[in-house]
Design a protein around this motif. Structure first.
Motif, PDB file in Angstrom:
ATOM      1  N   LYS A 228      -1.991  39.952   7.717  1.00  0.00           N
ATOM      2  CA  LYS A 228      -1.968  41.326   8.794  1.00  0.00           C
ATOM      3  C   LYS A 228      -1.332  41.681  10.363  1.00  0.00           C
ATOM      4  O   LYS A 228      -1.042  42.598  10.432  1.00  0.00           O
ATOM      5  N   ILE A 229      -0.347  40.303  10.060  1.00  0.00           N
ATOM      6  CA  ILE A 229       0.977  40.672  11.353  1.00  0.00           C
ATOM      7  C   ILE A 229       1.991  40.089  10.348  1.00  0.00           C
ATOM      8  O   ILE A 229       2.125  39.436   9.780  1.00  0.00           O
ATOM      9  N   ARG A 253       2.090  44.574  13.689  1.00  0.00           N
ATOM     10  CA  ARG A 253       0.713  44.303  12.918  1.00  0.00           C
ATOM     11  C   ARG A 253       1.079  45.253  11.609  1.00  0.00           C
ATOM     12  O   ARG A 253       1.266  47.009  11.896  1.00  0.00           O
TER      13      ARG A 253
ATOM     14  N   ASP D 250      -4.060  37.814  14.761  1.00  0.00           N
ATOM     15  CA  ASP D 250      -3.798  37.980  16.008  1.00  0.00           C
ATOM     16  C   ASP D 250      -2.442  36.417  16.969  1.00  0.00           C
ATOM     17  O   ASP D 250      -2.877  35.121  16.312  1.00  0.00           O
TER      18      ASP D 250
END
Lengths: 297, 297, 297, 297
Positions: A228-229, A253, D250
């Motif tokens: 996702k990144i 992202r 993240d």
């Protein structure tokens, strides 16, 4: 059309009497006192200092100092000679650079141009405080563009058979004046022989968030893993592929809707920004290497 | 159920002989040399130092030093007494703290509990190196929760008419031992009289990216303006509403699809994280205030 | 040296039969069913759709659809004619664009070149799916550079006295074919008369995280306020200075050590990236404007 | 002290008549038309829809729809029965959920409590729209804390010898009502037998930016590699260790000065936030799994 780098701004960071010192040594009492006392005695005024100790009990000590010294270029040789005693007492590895003596870069590039274009733009805008001595490429694609900036472009093809000779020719055209080599998406593996000449002075941009996706086609690897990144990594080149000391990384992202083409597009901006930051920090003497890691002040 | 903070980990950052020094003074030659020489003479070993000069020609100089000194608590009084001479020579404002003497916090809260819960969790996990002396609130909502940690909870209602008396009661229950007051979503304006007692020692969390959206209902303001990123700001409280020195800020991306309720939800996590970071940095003596800005080492 | 944009990659996003539809209307039952039924009946295959309802009870409805239709360019006129009935039934505002018909840009620039250079580089790299019809500037600085790409450069000086005539000349050189005007650090205020011609089709990059630091010298404002994060904002130009609908924002962390010069340097990269993203989204028909806010799909 | 989740706010996202539909099928013409026509015919009003096609020529199609239907709970059985025909025509995998029927969670935890505490706090604050049915742990540490919320706590020790029986006991206490299992720093490997019962319904938080640092001690791995950014990854559990479909990731920037203890401290906040987001998205039916990747709407 020839474009030249703008005059460097006369701001406080680029003054004629500003110098930078980098020090690594085993930790022990009295190092900061000795260095700051030495500088004070020689008439220098410390304007910034950073220091880091890996482990107060027996670890390594790292220090970066910026100072102003009147008539720096005249006084630098004596300062260096005198400092040798202090350095020897604490077993220091150290460098001392006048800010006004710009670092010289050689940029290596293959076909992808975005990292080269970024460095040229930042240099031309006065944001990269260095001289670009030459560009080396195994392709001709960027010749006209680079030469339009008045920068020499050396086309040195590389094949599996000619790699040894090609690297020798690269070393020849680089000469003895270049401080650091930037691999701005140069798609050839550098041999140990070549690395040895520029230990901790070859900066590569890898198009992934290392150590994820070591090796080829990292964006395809990232797409297949469904991350996702995505990211990019600037590192010093060592004998281990994509394994050298990391200088800087950054990420952005992404979503399931981004295919490999889109990941590459997004990645190009990350690569440009990360490489430019790493080069900036290197030429500003902000990076110390210890074993396989960096200290960035 | 009473929950107590875990034993602080015996890591290198919390040793009995570790101290921290914060210095602000007009810049000039010899400061680093004088301080480091002084510490070396007194047997201290500097393990980390940071320094910043606003402007080498006549600006302010800021420094933070961590050092180890054998038998620190025994030797601290003499160290402080002796340092006064150095401090006076350079017109320094300075503090010297033993790391083992934890800062004492008073936390103020109203009805929204997320910032208080975060601080309590970090404290209980051993991540916040401070003592929570008491909680003050104008509401009863969090009484049971706070007392379950063994922390005194003082319910002091505040109305427009009783504000002066209420603030006096707050000062009374806080006493003289508290180092810093944390406004963890305390929804009352602090009077200049109160602020004067804790100048640069009251930390507020504002639920926007200041100076955007000063004042009330910042998430509604952000929604109406259609921003693509929201944030939170931790700052020292001054007489100017939401205008004090900023310690830390952070942000998160939002989209057109996030209504005010969702912005608040996302914002709660930013607020918690930003306030906890600011408190951590304050209690670790990382923040210096100069005029209306901070230097964070 | 003339540089031309690379062939657009033959990927799935740029096919000859791909179209995009943007719809805004009051919400109500049956909209998605009506639109998708209409497209299905006409032989179109929806490949992506996004939809957003501000408030199911009486709010606005927004939709973006990408679809493939065999022989699109031949069939488009009839599709548009037939859709008018559906649109009328639901009081839709709508647009329908063939992806193969690239949007035409006019770029306005003053002296700071970084945003212009970024757009030209992305265009030349094939990453910006648009045609750059012309560049307009109140200065001559970028003339040679822009013309080296084969792009017309119109030098139209602007003074307080000549503003009205200058804007008329700008409208004249732009002509009737330009879809969107990009203010790439164009340092003149646009008059309401000019804005009216390109309502929601003028994109400006403001060098702060709006609504913080509206107006001039935002980096100096940011420095003085001591923020820990700086940003940039791309927005449509309206009659209110820096007050139009925000398309995109991004930020980067800074520290007390960054002076105004350094904030500007860091900011240039944020500005470039944010403006380029906003332009990309606009030319890909991803942005809908409602009152003073955007919906970005 | 017993703490109960606040009343869910009566906002537009939690209405009694709101439902969500998730669809995966081979792409082809007419899918959106068929689904939206079906819903319209049955009196439903679509309030949000998202759609994604991997490859218009023969790829997979994914869709998420939120709609309002009067008297939803009464009409749902017939809606589901009728939709079977549409689903069969397009070979759909699909789910249909009433928003008012909250998902039931089982949370697994070992000794590290931060992820569990975060989920309980978000649940108690009304930010996690789900029911926490029970907590399972191989340790007793969190028993009192969990039970203080009125949530059953099942202590099931696991050893190499008793793993099979322990997992059977876990399945027994979970029963048949639990929708999704959250591994909130549960430090045991889940067997293929167990995974099979909850395919794509077990969410794990891995304390690194996968696929960097697969396996044990990722913070120590990150420290040794000298990365400049650390992260956390929430993913569905599959038979391959740390190899399942990624839901969310993240990161946060770190420096050479952060030792392993500090990386863990920073990482705890990333882990909490990433896991909570992934759980939120799962319980809001935003995540579709295809092969080893997720589509997150």
């Amino acid at each position: 059309m020839e474009i030249h780098a703008k005059q460097v701004r006369p701001d406080s960071k680029n003054r004629a009497d500003r110098a930078r010192m980098l020090i690594s040594c085993p930790d022990g009492p009295g190092i900061v006192a000795a260095v700051s006392h030495f500088l004070h005695q020689h008439g220098a005024n410390i304007v910034q200092s950073d220091q880091y100790t890996m482990d107060p009990a027996g670890g390594m000590f790292f220090m970066r100092i910026e100072f102003d010294l009147p008539q720096l270029l005249v006084n630098l040789p004596k300062l260096e000679a005198d400092f040798a005693e202090v350095a020897s007492r604490f077993q220091m590895e150290w460098t001392l650079s006048a800010v006004s003596r710009k670092k010289k870069l050689a940029i290596f590039v293959s076909k992808e141009d975005h990292c080269l274009v970024e460095l040229l733009w930042q240099w031309q805008a006065g944001d990269l405080d260095a001289d670009i001595a030459l560009v080396v490429s195994n392709h001709l694609d960027m010749k006209d563009y680079v030469e339009s900036f008045g920068i020499p472009y050396h086309h040195i093809p590389v094949t599996a058979d000619t790699k040894k000779e090609a690297e020798q020719r690269q070393l020849d055209v680089i000469g003895n004046d270049v401080d650091v080599i930037i691999l701005a998406r140069y798609m050839q593996i550098i041999s140990p022989m070549f690395i040895e000449h520029y230990r901790n002075r070859i900066i590569n941009i890898h198009h992934s968030f290392l150590p994820a996706f070591v090796g080829g086609k990292p964006y395809a690897q990232a797409y297949n893993r469904g991350v996702k990144i995505i990211g990019a990594t600037a590192h010093y080149v060592t004998e281990e592929l994509d394994g050298g000391p990391i200088i800087e990384q950054d990420v952005q992202r992404v979503s399931h809707g981004d295919d490999v083409t889109e990941l590459k597009r997004i990645g190009r901006t990350i690569e440009r920004v990360v490489l430019a930051r790493a080069v900036k920090w290197h030429v500003e003497d902000r990076v110390l290497v210890h074993e396989n890691k960096t200290v960035v002040f």
